[in-house]
Design a protein around this motif. Sequence first.
Motif, PDB file in Angstrom:
ATOM      1  N   ARG A  67       0.813  -1.219   0.000  1.00 34.00           N
ATOM      2  CA  ARG A  67       0.000   0.000   0.000  1.00 34.00           C
ATOM      3  C   ARG A  67       0.848   1.272   0.000  1.00 34.00           C
ATOM      4  NH1 ARG A  67      -4.441   1.115  -1.751  1.00 34.00           N
ATOM      5  NH2 ARG A  67      -5.048   2.473  -0.088  1.00 34.00           N
ATOM      6  N   ARG A  68       1.951   1.260   0.737  1.00 35.15           N
ATOM      7  CA  ARG A  68       2.816   2.442   0.781  1.00 35.15           C
ATOM      8  C   ARG A  68       3.371   2.737  -0.614  1.00 35.15           C
ATOM      9  NH1 ARG A  68       7.787   1.750   3.136  1.00 35.15           N
ATOM     10  NH2 ARG A  68       6.900  -0.004   4.248  1.00 35.15           N
ATOM     11  N   TRP A  69       3.837   1.707  -1.281  1.00 30.65           N
ATOM     12  CA  TRP A  69       4.387   1.897  -2.618  1.00 30.65           C
ATOM     13  C   TRP A  69       3.303   2.197  -3.645  1.00 30.65           C
ATOM     14  CZ3 TRP A  69       8.826  -2.172  -3.452  1.00 30.65           C
ATOM     15  CH2 TRP A  69       9.885  -1.840  -2.609  1.00 30.65           C
ATOM     16  N   GLN A  70       2.104   1.719  -3.409  1.00 28.08           N
ATOM     17  CA  GLN A  70       1.005   2.035  -4.309  1.00 28.08           C
ATOM     18  C   GLN A  70       0.634   3.508  -4.182  1.00 28.08           C
ATOM     19  OE1 GLN A  70      -2.793   0.275  -3.355  1.00 28.08           O
ATOM     20  NE2 GLN A  70      -3.245  -0.035  -5.520  1.00 28.08           N
ATOM     21  N   ARG A  71       0.590   4.010  -2.965  1.00 28.78           N
ATOM     22  CA  ARG A  71       0.200   5.399  -2.733  1.00 28.78           C
ATOM     23  C   ARG A  71       1.241   6.397  -3.222  1.00 28.78           C
ATOM     24  NH1 ARG A  71      -1.982   3.998   3.123  1.00 28.78           N
ATOM     25  NH2 ARG A  71      -4.102   3.475   2.569  1.00 28.78           N
ATOM     26  N   ASN A  72       2.523   6.074  -3.064  1.00 33.96           N
ATOM     27  CA  ASN A  72       3.546   7.052  -3.467  1.00 33.96           C
ATOM     28  C   ASN A  72       4.021   6.869  -4.908  1.00 33.96           C
ATOM     29  OD1 ASN A  72       5.470   4.996  -3.456  1.00 33.96           O
ATOM     30  ND2 ASN A  72       6.356   5.593  -1.499  1.00 33.96           N
TER      31      ASN A  72
END
Length: 131
Positions: A67-72
């Motif tokens: 999720r972190r990499w998806q958001r950024n």
Amino acid sequence: MARGDLTDAQWAVLEPLLPKGKKPGRPPTWTRRQLIDGIRFRVRTGIPRRDMPAEYGPWGRVYDLFRRWQRNGTWHRIFTALQARADAKDLITWDINVDSTVRRAHQHAAGARKKGSCRRSRPAAPERYGV
């Protein structure tokens, strides 16, 4: 290493594209390779997150990284870089398909007048028993 995990050659291509860690300190318990293999395993099999095998790390950590990499935008940057690399080696065929099929909608779907163009059917007369 499980059957669907990244090979050493694939990891060698992917590793330089990953963001570098910013915080010094204690080394992580789970390597990025394990977590990425866990993400790939979940996407490939479609299992619920909580059923993640233990070899990929805790499910919460795998989901947090995803999720972190998806958001950024990290996943998008990785995909773009891998796609550019494959295109430079002529591994992608860019075929374009144009469909010229024409479909006509019914006149009522196109905004035609709805009132007066056809009569409403009258309600059926109640059936009489015994006649």
